[in-house]
Design a protein around this motif. Structure first.
Motif, PDB file in Angstrom:
ATOM      1  N   THR A   1     -35.266 -38.315 -41.734  1.00 30.76           N
ATOM      2  CA  THR A   1     -34.387 -38.103 -40.554  1.00 30.76           C
ATOM      3  C   THR A   1     -34.930 -37.738 -39.285  1.00 30.76           C
ATOM      4  N   ILE A   2     -34.961 -38.531 -38.281  1.00 35.49           N
ATOM      5  CA  ILE A   2     -35.504 -38.338 -36.791  1.00 35.49           C
ATOM      6  C   ILE A   2     -34.261 -37.739 -35.980  1.00 35.49           C
ATOM      7  N   LYS A   3     -34.547 -36.795 -35.283  1.00 36.65           N
ATOM      8  CA  LYS A   3     -33.780 -36.040 -34.300  1.00 36.65           C
ATOM      9  C   LYS A   3     -33.811 -36.704 -33.093  1.00 36.65           C
TER      10      LYS A   3
ATOM     11  N   TYR B   1     -36.285 -44.080 -42.952  1.00 39.36           N
ATOM     12  CA  TYR B   1     -35.867 -43.069 -41.651  1.00 39.36           C
ATOM     13  C   TYR B   1     -34.301 -43.307 -41.214  1.00 39.36           C
ATOM     14  N   SER B   2     -33.860 -42.426 -40.513  1.00 40.59           N
ATOM     15  CA  SER B   2     -32.691 -42.642 -40.026  1.00 40.59           C
ATOM     16  C   SER B   2     -32.422 -41.418 -38.730  1.00 40.59           C
ATOM     17  N   ILE B   3     -32.014 -42.328 -37.801  1.00 42.21           N
ATOM     18  CA  ILE B   3     -31.997 -41.566 -36.207  1.00 42.21           C
ATOM     19  C   ILE B   3     -30.578 -40.897 -35.992  1.00 42.21           C
ATOM     20  N   VAL B   4     -30.833 -39.534 -35.742  1.00 40.43           N
ATOM     21  CA  VAL B   4     -29.409 -38.800 -35.402  1.00 40.43           C
ATOM     22  C   VAL B   4     -29.570 -38.135 -34.062  1.00 40.43           C
TER      23      VAL B   4
ATOM     24  N   CYS C   1     -36.417 -35.560 -22.258  1.00 35.06           N
ATOM     25  CA  CYS C   1     -36.219 -36.282 -23.371  1.00 35.06           C
ATOM     26  C   CYS C   1     -36.668 -35.379 -24.667  1.00 35.06           C
ATOM     27  N   TYR C   2     -36.102 -35.389 -25.744  1.00 40.77           N
ATOM     28  CA  TYR C   2     -36.571 -34.677 -27.029  1.00 40.77           C
ATOM     29  C   TYR C   2     -36.510 -35.446 -28.377  1.00 40.77           C
ATOM     30  N   VAL C   3     -37.552 -35.520 -29.147  1.00 41.39           N
ATOM     31  CA  VAL C   3     -37.869 -36.200 -30.263  1.00 41.39           C
ATOM     32  C   VAL C   3     -38.355 -35.259 -31.347  1.00 41.39           C
ATOM     33  N   LEU C   4     -37.883 -35.076 -32.616  1.00 40.65           N
ATOM     34  CA  LEU C   4     -38.379 -34.191 -33.640  1.00 40.65           C
ATOM     35  C   LEU C   4     -38.116 -35.139 -34.924  1.00 40.65           C
TER      36      LEU C   4
END
Length: 218
Positions: free
Chosen positions: A196-198, A164-167, A215-218
């Motif tokens: 990819t985790i936004k 994974y990667s957080i953006v 807060c937002y997580v996608l």
């Protein structure tokens, strides 16, 4: 006046008819009495008839003069009344002209008095709208770092297997409904995520007062 004329006409007719009748009666009497000379009686009767007719004519003439004088008096009075009316008309017009500026000035003063109140009410309405409807959204970097740290500390099974990667992406605020920060909600949001985790976080202000942090997580 009409009654007087009728009476005079009737009197004239009666005299013109009555005098010949009287003469005829006298003639018949004289014819019956041949001793009496009837010629002088006829002449006297004719003279009397002429005198009566002349008197009637003078009376009628005098009456006509009286009626004419009355007519002249009436005409003079009517002319005087007309002249008075003519003199009175300009006065009314001048009064109307004088009164109209007063009405205009009062109307202008009323408009001037109403204009400041309208501007005051409009300014008050705009100020109330501006104070009650000011909303603002600002990025909260501290909460973005907080979300990132929690995900790195608690990755899901898919994230461990597939990576994974957080953006940080602000566009997901238009796609998702924000939530207040809690570890349980973030854990549920990344339970099946990988790759990819936004993430994103922003503060919501109303009238310069903080209402919540979304807060937002996608």
């Amino acid at each position: 006046m009409k009654k007087k004329k009728l009476i005079i006409c009737i009197v004239i007719i009666l005299f013109t008819i009555g005098i010949p009748l009287i003469g005829l009666v006298i003639l018949t009497k004289n014819m019956d009495n041949p001793k009496i000379k009837f010629k002088p009686n006829i002449e006297e009767a004719l003279l009397n008839e002429d005198l009566i007719s002349n008197e009637l004519v003078t009376a009628a003439y005098n009456e006509n003069e009286i009626t004419q004088n009355d007519i002249e008096v009436i005409n003079d009075s009517s002319k005087e009344s007309q002249s008075e009316n003519k003199n009175s008309k300009p006065i009314s017009q001048t009064q109307a002209k004088v009164s109209t500026p007063k009405a205009e000035t009062t109307a202008q003063t009323q408009k001037q008095s109403q204009e400041p109140t309208q501007t005051q009410t409009s300014s008050q309405a705009s100020s109330t709208v501006s104070t009650t409807n000011t909303k603002c959204l600002e990025t909260n970097n501290s909460y973005i770092n907080k979300i990132r740290n929690y995900i790195n500390a608690n990755p899901s099974e898919n994230m461990k297997k597939f990576g994974y990667s957080i953006v940080t992406d602000s566009s997901i605020s238009n796609q998702l409904t924000g939530f207040t920060y809690s570890e349980v909600r973030i854990k549920d949001a990344i339970k099946n995520s990988f790759g990819t985790i936004k993430i994103y976080a922003q503060d919501y202000y109303v009238n310069n007062e903080l209402v919540e942090t979304r807060c937002y997580v996608l």
